[in-house]
Design an enzyme around this catalytic site. Structure first.
Site, PDB file in Angstrom:
ATOM      1  CE  LYS A 141       8.094   2.806   8.026  1.00  0.00           C
ATOM      2  NZ  LYS A 141       7.435   4.269   8.492  1.00  0.00           N
TER       3      LYS A 141
ATOM      4  CG  ASP B  53       9.321  14.932   9.391  1.00  0.00           C
ATOM      5  OD1 ASP B  53       9.718  16.272   9.221  1.00  0.00           O
ATOM      6  OD2 ASP B  53       9.865  14.017   8.232  1.00  0.00           O
TER       7      ASP B  53
ATOM      8  CB  ILE C 293      -1.153  -0.120   1.063  1.00  0.00           C
ATOM      9  CG1 ILE C 293      -0.329   0.101   2.477  1.00  0.00           C
ATOM     10  CG2 ILE C 293      -2.579  -0.801   0.710  1.00  0.00           C
ATOM     11  CD1 ILE C 293      -1.388  -0.498   3.983  1.00  0.00           C
ATOM     12  N   GLY C 294       2.048   1.122   0.398  1.00  0.00           N
ATOM     13  CA  GLY C 294       3.083   2.347   0.151  1.00  0.00           C
ATOM     14  C   GLY C 294       4.186   2.224  -0.161  1.00  0.00           C
TER      15      GLY C 294
ATOM     16  CB  VAL D  17       3.158   0.357   4.536  1.00  0.00           C
ATOM     17  CG1 VAL D  17       2.206   0.183   5.322  1.00  0.00           C
ATOM     18  CG2 VAL D  17       3.867   1.495   5.358  1.00  0.00           C
TER      19      VAL D  17
ATOM     20  N   GLY E  91       8.783   3.523   0.290  1.00  0.00           N
ATOM     21  CA  GLY E  91       9.181   4.914   0.125  1.00  0.00           C
ATOM     22  C   GLY E  91      11.360   4.743   0.016  1.00  0.00           C
ATOM     23  N   GLY E  92      11.745   5.333   0.882  1.00  0.00           N
ATOM     24  CA  GLY E  92      13.152   5.216   0.273  1.00  0.00           C
ATOM     25  C   GLY E  92      13.887   4.955   1.206  1.00  0.00           C
ATOM     26  CG  MET E  93      15.098   5.729   4.843  1.00  0.00           C
ATOM     27  SD  MET E  93      16.189   5.547   5.548  1.00  0.00           S
ATOM     28  CE  MET E  93      16.152   5.330   7.448  1.00  0.00           C
TER      29      MET E  93
END
Length: 199
Positions: free
Chosen positions: A54, A149, A31-32, A39, A34-36
């Protein structure tokens, strides 16, 4: 985190649809990513409960600082007992060697996506979302945890059963414990001259 499945097959250590993780979590779909991390939605086999899992990406696992940040995210979020923080239900290492954390499954979109789709918020809506986020942050600060953040992409608008939105503060991975010698303190992760979060 980019809501796209593109490229996830490049990391062969990531699970595939139908895989059973640690004998409990049946992977549904990506579902997702990113760079790290990536998920996935999954079902808890025994409870029949939908969750989000995750994983830290395979090429990141060799970076001890990244692994420590991942564990900090789980630890920090788990400490904050607020309806406005995404609940962490489990953490560990999968059979593939990838660290994972299990989170409550949320449906909705993050605030940056909402702003992109609908433009600026009305005053009442903006104030409502801000106050909800501040509830979570106030609890975090009471525990000595500073997020570092906060931005629209880290404020998720989850849909309640009645269709209304509730704000969930995400990504405590670079949060800093104000007591460096306390349990879970991550004082060694940030040097004085390093920039964390979003400028």
């Amino acid at each position: 985190m980019t809501m796209s499945g593109h490229g996830h097959q490049e990391d062969q250590s990531l699970p595939k649809t139908g895989d059973l993780i640690v004998g409990k979590y049946r992977i549904e779909k990506l579902i997702g990513k990113g760079g790290m991390g990536a998920v996935f939605s999954a079902q808890h086999e025994l409870l029949g409960q939908r969750v989000a899992v995750k994983f830290l990406l395979g090429d990141i696992v060799t970076n001890q600082e990244a692994v420590q940040r991942f564990l900090n995210e789980a630890r920090n979020a788990a400490k904050i007992q607020s309806e406005h923080v995404c609940r962490v239900m489990d953490v560990g290492t999968a059979e593939s060697g990838l660290p994972y954390m299990v989170l409550e499954f949320l449906e909705g979109l993050d605030l940056s996506q909402k702003l992109e789709q609908h433009g600026p918020l009305g005053v009442e809506e903006a104030v409502d979302y801000t106050l909800q986020a501040l509830e979570a942050i106030a609890q975090a600060h009471a525990l000595g945890i500073v997020h570092r953040d906060l931005k629209p992409a880290n404020l998720y608008l989850a849909r309640r059963a009645d269709g209304s939105a509730t704000v969930k503060v995400l990504d405590f991975g670079i949060a800093k414990a104000s007591n460096p010698f306390g349990e879970g303190g991550n004082h060694s992760l940030t040097s004085t001259n390093s920039m964390m979060g979003s400028p």
